[in-house]
Design a protein around this motif. Structure first.
Motif, PDB file in Angstrom:
ATOM      1  N   UNK A   1       0.815  -1.218   0.000  1.00  0.00           N
ATOM      2  CA  UNK A   1       0.000   0.000   0.000  1.00  0.00           C
ATOM      3  C   UNK A   1       0.850   1.272   0.000  1.00  0.00           C
ATOM      4  N   UNK A   2       2.111   1.158   0.411  1.00  0.00           N
ATOM      5  CA  UNK A   2       3.003   2.325   0.474  1.00  0.00           C
ATOM      6  C   UNK A   2       4.071   2.159  -0.598  1.00  0.00           C
ATOM      7  N   UNK A   3       3.837   2.711  -1.752  1.00  0.00           N
ATOM      8  CA  UNK A   3       4.768   2.571  -2.870  1.00  0.00           C
ATOM      9  C   UNK A   3       6.100   3.228  -2.539  1.00  0.00           C
ATOM     10  N   UNK A   4       7.189   2.527  -2.852  1.00  0.00           N
ATOM     11  CA  UNK A   4       8.521   3.076  -2.666  1.00  0.00           C
ATOM     12  C   UNK A   4       9.188   2.725  -1.345  1.00  0.00           C
ATOM     13  N   UNK A   5       8.458   2.120  -0.418  1.00  0.00           N
ATOM     14  CA  UNK A   5       9.062   1.779   0.878  1.00  0.00           C
ATOM     15  C   UNK A   5       9.721   0.406   0.790  1.00  0.00           C
ATOM     16  N   UNK A   6      10.897   0.282   1.370  1.00  0.00           N
ATOM     17  CA  UNK A   6      11.572  -1.020   1.411  1.00  0.00           C
ATOM     18  C   UNK A   6      11.082  -1.785   2.637  1.00  0.00           C
ATOM     19  N   UNK A   7      11.299  -3.088   2.626  1.00  0.00           N
ATOM     20  CA  UNK A   7      10.920  -3.895   3.787  1.00  0.00           C
ATOM     21  C   UNK A   7      11.653  -3.419   5.030  1.00  0.00           C
ATOM     22  N   UNK A   8      12.925  -3.084   4.868  1.00  0.00           N
ATOM     23  CA  UNK A   8      13.730  -2.626   5.998  1.00  0.00           C
ATOM     24  C   UNK A   8      13.148  -1.349   6.603  1.00  0.00           C
ATOM     25  N   UNK A   9      12.827  -0.373   5.764  1.00  0.00           N
ATOM     26  CA  UNK A   9      12.291   0.896   6.269  1.00  0.00           C
ATOM     27  C   UNK A   9      10.902   0.716   6.871  1.00  0.00           C
ATOM     28  N   UNK A  10      10.097  -0.151   6.278  1.00  0.00           N
ATOM     29  CA  UNK A  10       8.773  -0.419   6.845  1.00  0.00           C
ATOM     30  C   UNK A  10       8.923  -1.061   8.216  1.00  0.00           C
ATOM     31  N   UNK A  11       9.799  -2.043   8.328  1.00  0.00           N
ATOM     32  CA  UNK A  11      10.018  -2.711   9.620  1.00  0.00           C
ATOM     33  C   UNK A  11      10.507  -1.719  10.670  1.00  0.00           C
ATOM     34  N   UNK A  12      11.448  -0.845  10.295  1.00  0.00           N
ATOM     35  CA  UNK A  12      11.955   0.150  11.248  1.00  0.00           C
ATOM     36  C   UNK A  12      10.865   1.135  11.651  1.00  0.00           C
ATOM     37  N   UNK A  13      10.096   1.597  10.690  1.00  0.00           N
ATOM     38  CA  UNK A  13       9.018   2.553  10.988  1.00  0.00           C
ATOM     39  C   UNK A  13       7.976   1.919  11.895  1.00  0.00           C
TER      40      UNK A  13
ATOM     41  N   UNK B   1       5.227   1.221  17.047  1.00  0.00           N
ATOM     42  CA  UNK B   1       4.750   0.292  18.087  1.00  0.00           C
ATOM     43  C   UNK B   1       5.310   0.717  19.439  1.00  0.00           C
ATOM     44  N   UNK B   2       6.608   1.040  19.500  1.00  0.00           N
ATOM     45  CA  UNK B   2       7.231   1.478  20.751  1.00  0.00           C
ATOM     46  C   UNK B   2       6.597   2.763  21.277  1.00  0.00           C
ATOM     47  N   UNK B   3       6.178   3.634  20.366  1.00  0.00           N
ATOM     48  CA  UNK B   3       5.541   4.890  20.764  1.00  0.00           C
ATOM     49  C   UNK B   3       4.084   4.709  21.189  1.00  0.00           C
ATOM     50  N   UNK B   4       3.526   3.521  20.978  1.00  0.00           N
ATOM     51  CA  UNK B   4       2.145   3.263  21.369  1.00  0.00           C
ATOM     52  C   UNK B   4       1.114   3.714  20.340  1.00  0.00           C
ATOM     53  N   UNK B   5       1.548   3.962  19.112  1.00  0.00           N
ATOM     54  CA  UNK B   5       0.631   4.399  18.059  1.00  0.00           C
ATOM     55  C   UNK B   5       0.078   3.234  17.255  1.00  0.00           C
ATOM     56  N   UNK B   6       0.847   2.161  17.160  1.00  0.00           N
ATOM     57  CA  UNK B   6       0.486   0.996  16.358  1.00  0.00           C
ATOM     58  C   UNK B   6       0.585  -0.243  17.243  1.00  0.00           C
ATOM     59  N   UNK B   7      -0.374  -1.175  17.065  1.00  0.00           N
ATOM     60  CA  UNK B   7      -0.269  -2.463  17.753  1.00  0.00           C
ATOM     61  C   UNK B   7       0.173  -3.511  16.739  1.00  0.00           C
ATOM     62  N   UNK B   8       0.737  -4.584  17.254  1.00  0.00           N
ATOM     63  CA  UNK B   8       1.275  -5.664  16.424  1.00  0.00           C
ATOM     64  C   UNK B   8       0.772  -6.985  16.973  1.00  0.00           C
ATOM     65  N   UNK B   9       0.215  -7.818  16.091  1.00  0.00           N
ATOM     66  CA  UNK B   9      -0.277  -9.134  16.504  1.00  0.00           C
ATOM     67  C   UNK B   9       0.376 -10.195  15.623  1.00  0.00           C
TER      68      UNK B   9
ATOM     69  N   UNK C   1      -0.924  -5.478  11.718  1.00  0.00           N
ATOM     70  CA  UNK C   1      -0.727  -4.192  12.384  1.00  0.00           C
ATOM     71  C   UNK C   1      -2.015  -3.384  12.315  1.00  0.00           C
ATOM     72  N   UNK C   2      -2.240  -2.590  13.344  1.00  0.00           N
ATOM     73  CA  UNK C   2      -3.384  -1.688  13.377  1.00  0.00           C
ATOM     74  C   UNK C   2      -3.068  -0.507  14.274  1.00  0.00           C
ATOM     75  N   UNK C   3      -3.965   0.463  14.262  1.00  0.00           N
ATOM     76  CA  UNK C   3      -3.758   1.662  15.072  1.00  0.00           C
ATOM     77  C   UNK C   3      -4.356   1.498  16.456  1.00  0.00           C
ATOM     78  N   UNK C   4      -3.625   1.948  17.455  1.00  0.00           N
ATOM     79  CA  UNK C   4      -4.161   2.036  18.806  1.00  0.00           C
ATOM     80  C   UNK C   4      -5.079   3.261  18.844  1.00  0.00           C
ATOM     81  N   UNK C   5      -5.726   3.480  19.965  1.00  0.00           N
ATOM     82  CA  UNK C   5      -6.554   4.683  20.102  1.00  0.00           C
ATOM     83  C   UNK C   5      -5.704   5.940  19.910  1.00  0.00           C
ATOM     84  N   UNK C   6      -4.528   5.941  20.500  1.00  0.00           N
ATOM     85  CA  UNK C   6      -3.589   7.055  20.338  1.00  0.00           C
ATOM     86  C   UNK C   6      -3.216   7.226  18.863  1.00  0.00           C
ATOM     87  N   UNK C   7      -2.948   6.121  18.172  1.00  0.00           N
ATOM     88  CA  UNK C   7      -2.613   6.164  16.759  1.00  0.00           C
ATOM     89  C   UNK C   7      -3.750   6.702  15.905  1.00  0.00           C
ATOM     90  N   UNK C   8      -4.999   6.338  16.250  1.00  0.00           N
ATOM     91  CA  UNK C   8      -6.151   6.881  15.515  1.00  0.00           C
ATOM     92  C   UNK C   8      -6.279   8.378  15.750  1.00  0.00           C
TER      93      UNK C   8
END
Length: 123
Positions: A57-69, A74-82, A93-100
């Protein structure tokens, strides 16, 4: 109003010193507004996505940069990971309430910008 005075919000509870270099909120803003962080948050605004769906869905992003982002968001509490224990593991991946709360105005900003741009040539 006195020259140089700052407006204080009505609910002036403990706040971060956003203009101080050691402010934790500045780190979150840096991650959200990074080259790829903003697109991750906008992409997840409507649906939870698996890693490969997010990458597509994000054209131009590498796997490495997506994983780092994703890791920082996730560490900032904006995205959850299952992680589903399958072979290979399926990671969603999805957005937490803070992320929304953060992602919604970013998506609105993107919509406003695209409405104001001149029509693209299809040649």
């Amino acid at each position: 109003m006195t020259e140089g005075a700052q407006i204080t919000p009505a609910d002036s509870g403990p706040r971060y010193e956003v203009f101080h270099t050691d402010c934790a909120a500045r780190d979150v803003v840096d991650h959200v507004t990074s080259r790829w962080g903003i697109w991750v948050l906008i992409s997840l605004q409507t649906n939870d996505l698996r890693f490969y769906e997010l990458r597509e869905s994000i054209h131009g992003i590498s796997e490495k940069m997506l994983a780092q982002s994703l890791r920082t968001l996730v560490q900032d509490g904006l995205v959850w990971r299952q992680v589903e224990p399958t072979t290979p593991p399926q990671v969603t991946y999805g957005l937490t309430e803070f992320g929304r709360d953060i992602g919604e105005p970013l998506a609105d900003l993107f919509d406003r910008i695209t409405r104001r741009l001149p029509p693209r040539d299809t040649e």
